[in-house]
Design a protein around this motif. Structure first.
Motif, PDB file in Angstrom:
ATOM      1  N   THR A 124       0.669  10.322 -12.477  1.00  0.00           N
ATOM      2  CA  THR A 124       0.352  10.964 -11.195  1.00  0.00           C
ATOM      3  C   THR A 124       0.207  12.478 -11.317  1.00  0.00           C
ATOM      4  O   THR A 124      -0.403  13.113 -10.463  1.00  0.00           O
TER       5      THR A 124
ATOM      6  N   ARG B 110      -2.603  -2.095 -17.229  1.00  0.00           N
ATOM      7  CA  ARG B 110      -1.810  -2.679 -16.146  1.00  0.00           C
ATOM      8  C   ARG B 110      -0.456  -3.169 -16.656  1.00  0.00           C
ATOM      9  O   ARG B 110       0.572  -2.970 -16.013  1.00  0.00           O
TER      10      ARG B 110
ATOM     11  N   SER C 191      -0.082  -1.672 -11.621  1.00  0.00           N
ATOM     12  CA  SER C 191      -1.366  -1.842 -10.923  1.00  0.00           C
ATOM     13  C   SER C 191      -1.952  -0.539 -10.407  1.00  0.00           C
ATOM     14  O   SER C 191      -3.168  -0.347 -10.421  1.00  0.00           O
ATOM     15  N   GLU C 192      -1.106   0.372  -9.932  1.00  0.00           N
ATOM     16  CA  GLU C 192      -1.629   1.592  -9.322  1.00  0.00           C
ATOM     17  C   GLU C 192      -2.431   2.408 -10.324  1.00  0.00           C
ATOM     18  O   GLU C 192      -3.535   2.872 -10.029  1.00  0.00           O
TER      19      GLU C 192
ATOM     20  N   ASN D  46      -5.653   0.506 -11.317  1.00  0.00           N
ATOM     21  CA  ASN D  46      -6.683   0.614 -10.291  1.00  0.00           C
ATOM     22  C   ASN D  46      -7.364   1.978 -10.327  1.00  0.00           C
ATOM     23  O   ASN D  46      -8.581   2.101 -10.120  1.00  0.00           O
ATOM     24  N   ARG D  47      -6.591   3.025 -10.596  1.00  0.00           N
ATOM     25  CA  ARG D  47      -7.165   4.369 -10.669  1.00  0.00           C
ATOM     26  C   ARG D  47      -8.131   4.473 -11.852  1.00  0.00           C
ATOM     27  O   ARG D  47      -9.210   5.060 -11.741  1.00  0.00           O
TER      28      ARG D  47
ATOM     29  N   THR E  91       0.362  -3.511  -1.335  1.00  0.00           N
ATOM     30  CA  THR E  91       0.029  -2.823  -2.579  1.00  0.00           C
ATOM     31  C   THR E  91      -1.335  -2.154  -2.495  1.00  0.00           C
ATOM     32  O   THR E  91      -1.480  -0.984  -2.822  1.00  0.00           O
ATOM     33  N   PHE E  92      -2.339  -2.913  -2.029  1.00  0.00           N
ATOM     34  CA  PHE E  92      -3.678  -2.341  -2.033  1.00  0.00           C
ATOM     35  C   PHE E  92      -3.890  -1.363  -0.896  1.00  0.00           C
ATOM     36  O   PHE E  92      -4.492  -0.313  -1.074  1.00  0.00           O
TER      37      PHE E  92
ATOM     38  N   ALA F 244      -2.789   2.185  -1.582  1.00  0.00           N
ATOM     39  CA  ALA F 244      -3.729   2.941  -2.415  1.00  0.00           C
ATOM     40  C   ALA F 244      -4.988   3.280  -1.633  1.00  0.00           C
ATOM     41  O   ALA F 244      -5.557   4.360  -1.752  1.00  0.00           O
TER      42      ALA F 244
ATOM     43  N   GLU G 164      -6.441   6.986  -0.657  1.00  0.00           N
ATOM     44  CA  GLU G 164      -7.800   7.330  -1.060  1.00  0.00           C
ATOM     45  C   GLU G 164      -8.607   7.866   0.117  1.00  0.00           C
ATOM     46  O   GLU G 164      -9.345   8.841   0.008  1.00  0.00           O
TER      47      GLU G 164
ATOM     48  N   TYR H   7      -8.219  -5.584  -6.359  1.00  0.00           N
ATOM     49  CA  TYR H   7      -6.791  -5.501  -6.589  1.00  0.00           C
ATOM     50  C   TYR H   7      -6.432  -6.196  -7.880  1.00  0.00           C
ATOM     51  O   TYR H   7      -7.054  -7.199  -8.238  1.00  0.00           O
TER      52      TYR H   7
END
Length: 345
Positions: A30, A174, A179-180, A183-184, A314-315, A318, A322, A337
């Motif tokens: 991050t 992953r 997941s975060e 996904n990025r 979760t999704f 994010a 965004e 996802y």
């Protein structure tokens, strides 16, 4: 920092060679700090001839393999008189440099190298569907699964053809960082973080002689009717075929039965609704054609590994973050996802 070493062999395919650098090299925490160090090496540190009309300059020799946390071997074009299970002494020596506990990854037909080195004996693995039968004959101790995009067998991982290398590298990001971050990476690389289905959808199948005699029109119609029950006879009638003919042609064209395809499309519809709307789960179930929240939960857990509430939490987190960022012209978002490795527990 986790070190990924990519071994470029003579005749290496440029696209597959670039996959680990692009995927792992994009992963950051991050605070923007890189999570992987990616090094490319050859057997002797000299230029490596690619399968295209250019040569790749590498800065490292096989000695860096001894420092790898993950070793990735992309596929390569065979030279004259060379078999795919090619394992000359310099390559065998290079593989022996791997530290205990290091991960080994093959992309596409580079699985032949791992098998020839004995690294796949007694293990489940995959390779390109067009090579699966020959691969199994050549290496009977390997449990070949020709239907999947990749196999994670702990410290040895194998991917099917070409873009499945992207799928496997995304899976490792992953697995390593959740997941975060995966996904990025997917958004920055403009690739899906997860692809449903296996190699069946890519296997060559006979094409019907008449373009009109396909199930595509029935499939396009069904996508607009997912909210209600759909019977096989209704789909066949829309395609103007008997149920038997429709079922056979549908499987030839899509690689699965009509029922399996409908369930997959309904899961995708539910995912989009969970990602992009605030509809109650019961309503999402109705709109996607599952009827009840219990049925939706069962199919979503089977398809992506988590129930609707966990998926949305979760999704949507994010997604909201965004949306709060300033918009930029030309920005592309991949709304997909990836289920966390622990199944969302």
């Amino acid at each position: 920092m986790h070190r990924v070493v990519v071994l470029a062999l003579e005749g290496v395919y440029p696209f597959e060679l670039s996959i680990p650098v692009r995927i792992f090299g994009t992963a950051a925490d991050t605070a923007g700090r890189p999570l992987y160090e990616v090094l490319t090496c050859g057997l002797d540190g000299g230029p490596v001839r690619s399968s295209a009309d250019f040569t790749v300059g590498v800065e490292h020799g096989a000695e860096v393999i001894a420092t790898a946390d993950t070793l990735v071997i992309p596929p390569f074009a065979c030279g004259p008189g060379q078999e795919r299970d090619w394992l000359p002494a310099p390559l065998a020596d290079a593989l022996r440099r791997l530290r205990p506990g290091a991960r080994t990854v093959s992309i596409c037909t580079a699985s032949y190298v791992l098998a020839a080195a004995g690294l796949l004996d007694g293990r489940r693995a995959t390779t390109h569907w067009n090579e699966a039968e020959r691969f199994q004959r050549k290496f009977p101790l390997v449990r070949v699964d020709p239907d999947v995009l990749f196999v994670d067998d702990g410290d040895v991982l194998t991917a099917a053809g070409v873009a499945a290398g992207v799928d496997l590298c995304m899976h490792l990001v992953r697995r390593d960082h959740g997941s975060e971050i995966a996904n990025r990476v997917a958004r920055l690389c403009v690739v899906p973080p997860w692809r449903d289905g296996g190699q069946a959808q890519f296997i060559e199948r006979p094409v019907p002689a008449l373009a009109a005699a396909t199930t595509s029109a029935a499939r396009a119609w069904a996508l607009g009717e997912l909210h209600r029950p759909l019977q096989l006879a209704e789909l066949a009638g829309h395609a103007r075929m008997s149920v038997r003919t429709f079922s056979r042609r549908f499987r030839d064209e899509v690689g699965m039965t009509p029922g399996q395809w409908l369930a997959q499309q309904r899961v995708e519809r539910a995912r989009r609704l969970l990602e992009t709307t605030d509809l109650p789960v019961d309503r999402v179930a109705e709109e996607a054609g599952f009827g009840t929240a219990a049925s939706l939960r069962q199919h979503l857990v089977a398809g992506v590994g988590v129930p609707p509430s966990v998926y949305r939490q979760t999704f949507r987190g994010a997604r909201l973050a965004e949306l709060q960022q300033p918009s930029r012209a030309g920005r592309a978002v991949v709304p997909a996802y990836v289920a966390p490795p622990d199944g969302g527990r």
